[in-house]
Structure formats: structure tokens, C-alpha cells
Design a protein around this motif. Structure first.
Motif, PDB file in Angstrom:
ATOM      1  N   SER A  51     -50.265  10.953  53.604  1.00  0.00           N
ATOM      2  CA  SER A  51     -49.634  11.716  52.523  1.00  0.00           C
ATOM      3  C   SER A  51     -48.209  12.118  52.888  1.00  0.00           C
ATOM      4  N   LYS A  52     -48.031  12.592  54.128  1.00  0.00           N
ATOM      5  CA  LYS A  52     -46.690  13.005  54.570  1.00  0.00           C
ATOM      6  C   LYS A  52     -45.737  11.818  54.636  1.00  0.00           C
ATOM      7  N   LEU A  53     -46.238  10.676  55.108  1.00  0.00           N
ATOM      8  CA  LEU A  53     -45.385   9.488  55.200  1.00  0.00           C
ATOM      9  C   LEU A  53     -44.988   8.992  53.819  1.00  0.00           C
ATOM     10  N   ASP A  54     -45.943   8.965  52.900  1.00  0.00           N
ATOM     11  CA  ASP A  54     -45.648   8.472  51.550  1.00  0.00           C
ATOM     12  C   ASP A  54     -44.721   9.398  50.777  1.00  0.00           C
ATOM     13  N   SER A  55     -44.773  10.688  51.084  1.00  0.00           N
ATOM     14  CA  SER A  55     -43.928  11.654  50.370  1.00  0.00           C
ATOM     15  C   SER A  55     -42.569  11.840  51.032  1.00  0.00           C
ATOM     16  N   GLY A  56     -42.372  11.182  52.186  1.00  0.00           N
ATOM     17  CA  GLY A  56     -41.084  11.275  52.877  1.00  0.00           C
ATOM     18  C   GLY A  56     -40.851  12.574  53.605  1.00  0.00           C
ATOM     19  N   ILE A 183     -51.000   3.643  59.088  1.00  0.00           N
ATOM     20  CA  ILE A 183     -50.140   4.717  59.594  1.00  0.00           C
ATOM     21  C   ILE A 183     -49.161   4.164  60.621  1.00  0.00           C
ATOM     22  N   ALA A 184     -49.651   3.299  61.521  1.00  0.00           N
ATOM     23  CA  ALA A 184     -48.787   2.718  62.556  1.00  0.00           C
ATOM     24  C   ALA A 184     -47.622   1.959  61.933  1.00  0.00           C
ATOM     25  N   LYS A 185     -47.896   1.208  60.882  1.00  0.00           N
ATOM     26  CA  LYS A 185     -46.830   0.426  60.243  1.00  0.00           C
ATOM     27  C   LYS A 185     -45.817   1.330  59.545  1.00  0.00           C
ATOM     28  N   LYS A 186     -46.316   2.372  58.879  1.00  0.00           N
ATOM     29  CA  LYS A 186     -45.416   3.289  58.186  1.00  0.00           C
ATOM     30  C   LYS A 186     -44.547   4.075  59.178  1.00  0.00           C
ATOM     31  N   LEU A 187     -45.148   4.500  60.298  1.00  0.00           N
ATOM     32  CA  LEU A 187     -44.373   5.197  61.334  1.00  0.00           C
ATOM     33  C   LEU A 187     -43.304   4.284  61.923  1.00  0.00           C
ATOM     34  N   THR A 188     -43.671   3.033  62.148  1.00  0.00           N
ATOM     35  CA  THR A 188     -42.716   2.058  62.696  1.00  0.00           C
ATOM     36  C   THR A 188     -41.544   1.858  61.747  1.00  0.00           C
ATOM     37  N   LYS A 189     -41.838   1.780  60.463  1.00  0.00           N
ATOM     38  CA  LYS A 189     -40.773   1.616  59.470  1.00  0.00           C
ATOM     39  C   LYS A 189     -39.822   2.799  59.493  1.00  0.00           C
ATOM     40  N   VAL A 201     -59.601 -15.658  67.447  1.00  0.00           N
ATOM     41  CA  VAL A 201     -61.001 -15.245  67.445  1.00  0.00           C
ATOM     42  C   VAL A 201     -61.655 -15.560  68.790  1.00  0.00           C
ATOM     43  N   ALA A 202     -62.379 -14.568  69.308  1.00  0.00           N
ATOM     44  CA  ALA A 202     -63.145 -14.667  70.563  1.00  0.00           C
ATOM     45  C   ALA A 202     -62.260 -14.668  71.811  1.00  0.00           C
ATOM     46  N   LYS A 203     -60.949 -14.587  71.637  1.00  0.00           N
ATOM     47  CA  LYS A 203     -60.059 -14.543  72.802  1.00  0.00           C
ATOM     48  C   LYS A 203     -59.264 -13.243  72.891  1.00  0.00           C
ATOM     49  N   GLY A 204     -58.980 -12.620  71.748  1.00  0.00           N
ATOM     50  CA  GLY A 204     -58.290 -11.337  71.800  1.00  0.00           C
ATOM     51  C   GLY A 204     -57.093 -11.228  70.883  1.00  0.00           C
ATOM     52  N   THR A 205     -56.485 -10.058  70.919  1.00  0.00           N
ATOM     53  CA  THR A 205     -55.372  -9.726  70.032  1.00  0.00           C
ATOM     54  C   THR A 205     -54.295  -8.985  70.812  1.00  0.00           C
ATOM     55  N   THR A 206     -53.042  -9.257  70.485  1.00  0.00           N
ATOM     56  CA  THR A 206     -51.921  -8.513  71.052  1.00  0.00           C
ATOM     57  C   THR A 206     -51.066  -7.955  69.923  1.00  0.00           C
ATOM     58  N   PHE A 207     -50.900  -6.647  69.910  1.00  0.00           N
ATOM     59  CA  PHE A 207     -50.015  -5.992  68.955  1.00  0.00           C
ATOM     60  C   PHE A 207     -48.695  -5.670  69.646  1.00  0.00           C
ATOM     61  N   TYR A 208     -47.604  -5.798  68.907  1.00  0.00           N
ATOM     62  CA  TYR A 208     -46.274  -5.519  69.434  1.00  0.00           C
ATOM     63  C   TYR A 208     -45.589  -4.456  68.582  1.00  0.00           C
ATOM     64  N   LEU A 209     -44.921  -3.532  69.247  1.00  0.00           N
ATOM     65  CA  LEU A 209     -44.090  -2.531  68.591  1.00  0.00           C
ATOM     66  C   LEU A 209     -42.688  -2.638  69.169  1.00  0.00           C
ATOM     67  N   SER A 210     -41.724  -2.904  68.315  1.00  0.00           N
ATOM     68  CA  SER A 210     -40.336  -3.036  68.765  1.00  0.00           C
ATOM     69  C   SER A 210     -39.485  -1.979  68.074  1.00  0.00           C
ATOM     70  N   ILE A 211     -38.713  -1.214  68.867  1.00  0.00           N
ATOM     71  CA  ILE A 211     -37.808  -0.202  68.314  1.00  0.00           C
ATOM     72  C   ILE A 211     -36.420  -0.390  68.927  1.00  0.00           C
ATOM     73  N   PRO A 212     -35.372   0.039  68.229  1.00  0.00           N
ATOM     74  CA  PRO A 212     -34.012  -0.095  68.777  1.00  0.00           C
ATOM     75  C   PRO A 212     -33.874   0.592  70.135  1.00  0.00           C
ATOM     76  N   GLN A 213     -33.218  -0.096  71.071  1.00  0.00           N
ATOM     77  CA  GLN A 213     -33.027   0.427  72.425  1.00  0.00           C
ATOM     78  C   GLN A 213     -31.704   1.187  72.501  1.00  0.00           C
ATOM     79  N   LYS A 214     -31.806   2.514  72.529  1.00  0.00           N
ATOM     80  CA  LYS A 214     -30.617   3.368  72.619  1.00  0.00           C
ATOM     81  C   LYS A 214     -30.632   4.067  73.975  1.00  0.00           C
ATOM     82  N   ILE A 215     -29.726   3.672  74.847  1.00  0.00           N
ATOM     83  CA  ILE A 215     -29.688   4.231  76.202  1.00  0.00           C
ATOM     84  C   ILE A 215     -28.811   5.478  76.223  1.00  0.00           C
TER      85      ILE A 215
END
Length: 370
Positions: A51-56, A183-189, A201-215
Motif C-alpha cells: 500500500s505504501k509503495l503504490d501510494s508513493g 514488494i522486492a521489485k517495487k522497492l528496486t524500482k 527446473v531441478a537445478k536452482g534459481t539465482t536472483f540478481y539485484l543491481s543498484i547504482p554504485q555511488k562511492i
């Protein structure tokens, strides 16, 4: 609506921990009640989050982050869920990233990773779950890889759709609450990042999250401090009796001293006459004087006591401005014991270093616990 009953649920279910159970049957029933309560709270929390994500209403809250110090505790807490399973948990951070300080929304990143690790654990019976962090061009890339059931190609397009889940053992989607990845996708956006996955299938899954690198800094001096054996005193400002007793139980079992105030005015009076507290846990919605007003008044008295704003309600603009000040953090309510203690010890360790004059980075909290 979620803010109305989440604390109530957290308090009532938490009170079951306070009683000694003498038979295995009672233990089993209490375990069922506890697990059901946790699932109910998680469901309500997810619905409020959506609800909070959808309402901004969720704003960006970037802060300087040292990956080693922040993720050491996070990985330690996540590893606990694997303790009694046949699944191994591994974590790694690319060495070249350890001496740098980055700027990003730490709360949102940890939330996304918590969701991804939880899903990986749920759908992996044997093998491993591995979390890694690397730098790739101008981005930080977090990955969560499992050796679980995998997702059949025809269901890939539904993975981030709300109210869809993978049915354990079949690698296909089924109906359910299934809000975590949405929720994960909305937070990432909101972080201007990207999230995607690869699966077989039967071997596994890898999820990736990429965010801008600000040093922020490439040479941050770190001071590692352990939890002090000297008893620390915590002021809990909470009007709900059931939830206060839950927090009190959490803290006293860790050897922490606890004092209670039932509203902001009581808290201010205590600090004026006896300002010896090492940390304040501040509820937001209370009679007489609310948490936001109390924090503003406390900051007029002293800046030496770290404050954890602890609330089940959506933050409004005034609260967000207060949280931008140093040594004030936010923790959603209800919190589990591990999450609560992680925040408390980080704030206390920072205060100890400042008092000793050895704290070198006013925005990076560094802790190390064995």
C-alpha cells in the motif's frame, strides 16, 4: 489499518514466550500459535508495504554504508534460519568493495535481500543458498543463488506478480499470498535499480539485484568494537503494556537494563533528571505527547543519546526530516528479537566510540560480533 493491529498482534503472540511450558504437547501448541502469529504479522506487514509503495509514501533514504560492517550482522541473522536444515548458507563480498563506503538506501536493499533469501530457503531442500556482492561497472550487484526446485520457463512471467507462488516440489506457480517478490521489485524500482532472475527446473534459481554504485569514500577508517560487558540502560517509551513487556523480555535476557515511560512527556522528565540512558526506543503514536514531538524536545536537551524510532505507522514528512539527523534510526514495528538487538548494539557501539573519542566516521556505524 495495519498500524492499528500489528503492535497488538506482536504483543499478544509475543507474551507466549514469557510462560514456562512443562509438557511437550503444550510446547507444540505454543509453537503452532507462534508460527501462525508470525505469518499473520508478515502478511499484514506485506499488505501495508504494498500500500505504501503504490501510494508513493516511501521516500528514498540513501545513507553512507560500509558493506563489511552492515552486512556482517545481516548475514549472521539470516544464517540463523538455516541452522536446523540440510541447506548450507554462504555469503561473500568482493574484496575490492570492503574498504569503500557507498551511498544507497540500506533499509530497502536489506528488505529485498531478506525476501530473496527467504524464498531461496523455502524452495531449497538440500544443497545451498549463496549470497554475494560484487561491483560491475557503475553498479553494485547482489545475487542470491540456490540449488532448489527451480522455476519452469512458462511461469517466469508470473514471478513478480502479486498473489502468485511457486508450489514446492512442482516448480510451478500456484495461488497464495505471494507478495514478497512483488514488494522486492517495487522497492528496486524506487532505488532506480534492476531485479531479474535465471532459473532451471531441478537445478536452482539465482536472483540478481543491481543498484547504482555511488562511492562516498574509498579509504574509510574503521573501528571494530565488541559489545561491552558493562550493563547498558535502555529507555523504552511505549504506551502499549503488552508490547512493552515483549521488548522488556527481549532486552533483559541480553543483560540490558530497562526503564519505561508511557508517553513522550514522561520520557523527557526522566532524561532531564537522570540522563544516563545509553539508548532510547521511542514509539510514535502515544497519548499526551507523541514520539515525533518527544524526539524534538529530547534533542533540545541532549544529542548524546541514540534514539530508535519504533513505529507501525507510515512515516510522514516531519518524521522523515527528524530521521535524517545523526544518531536517530527507524525500526518498523513489530520487530523480532534479532533485528531489534542488531539495531540496538550498533547504536550503543557507536555511542561508546564517540564517548572514547575514537569514532572516525560520523555516518558509518561499525560493529563486529563473534
Amino acid at each position: 489499518m495495519g498500524g492499528q493491529f500489528r503492535p497488538e498482534l506482536g504483543g499478544h503472540f509475543g507474551r507466549f514466550f514469557q510462560y514456562t511450558v512443562s509438557t511437550d504437547e503444550k510446547k507444540e501448541f505454543i509453537q503452532i500459535i507462534r508460527k501462525s502469529g508470525e505469518r499473520l504479522i508478515d502478511t499484514v506487514t506485506d499488505l501495508v508495504e504494498i500500500s505504501k509503495l503504490d501510494s508513493g509514501l516511501l521516500s528514498e533514504n540513501a545513507m553512507p554504508v560500509n558493506l563489511e560492517s552492515e552486512f556482517y550482522d545481516f548475514f549472521h541473522d539470516e544464517r540463523a534460519k538455516f541452522k536446523d536444515s540440510a541447506v548450507q548458507f554462504y555469503s561473500s563480498i568482493a574484496p575490492e568493495l570492503l574498504e569503500k563506503t557507498f551511498s544507497f538506501d540500506l533499509h530497502k536493499v536489506l528488505k529485498v535481500l531478506h525476501i530473496l533469501i527467504g524464498n531461496a530457503f523455502k524452495f531449497t531442500v538440500n544443497g545451498s543458498v549463496e549470497v554475494s556482492v560484487i561491483g560491475e561497472k557503475n553498479n553494485l550487484v547482489f545475487s542470491v543463488a540456490d540449488t532448489g526446485i527451480g522455476i519452469a520457463p512458462q511461469y517466469h512471467k508470473f514471478v513478480f506478480k502479486a498473489f502468485s507462488q511457486i508450489e514446492p516440489g512442482k516448480g510451478k506457480l500456484c495461488e497464495g499470498i505471494g507478495l514478497g517478490l512483488t514488494i522486492a521489485k517495487k522497492l528496486t524500482k524506487r532505488m532506480k535499480g534492476k531485479i531479474w532472475f535465471e532459473s532451471e527446473v531441478a537445478k536452482g534459481t539465482t536472483f540478481y539485484l543491481s543498484i547504482p554504485q555511488k562511492i562516498v569514500s574509498a579509504n574509510t577508517k574503521m573501528n571494530l568494537s565488541a559489545q561491552s560487558s558493562e550493563q547498558k540502560n535502555i529507555l523504552i517509551v511505549e504506551d502499549d503494556g503488552a508490547y512493552y513487556h515483549l521488548l522488556e523480555n527481549f532486552l533483559k535476557t541480553e543483560g540490558l537494563g530497562v526503564t519505561r515511560a508511557i508517553n513522550g512527556k514522561e520520557a523527557i522528565d526522566l532524561i532531564k533528571h537522570n540522563p544516563v540512558f545509553d539508548l532510547i526506543i521511542m514509539d510514535s503514536k502515544m497519548p499526551v505527547m507523541n514520539g515525533t514531538e518527544a524526539i524534538q524536545e529530547i534533542l533540545k536537551i541532549t544529542h548524546q543519546i541514540p534514539i530508535v524510532s519504533h513505529s507501525a505507522y507510515t512515516l510522514h514528512q516531519e518524521q522523515e526530516e527528524i530521521l535524517k539527523k545523526e544518531r536517530i534510526s527507524f525500526l518498523p514495528k513489530p520487530a523480532n528479537k534479532e533485528e531489534l538487538l542488531r539495531v540496538i548494539w550498533k547504536q550503543i557501539n557507536e555511542k561508546t566510540e564517540i564517548d572514547k573519542g575514537i569514532y572516525t566516521s560520523p555516518k558509518v556505524i561499525v560493529t563486529k560480533r563473534i
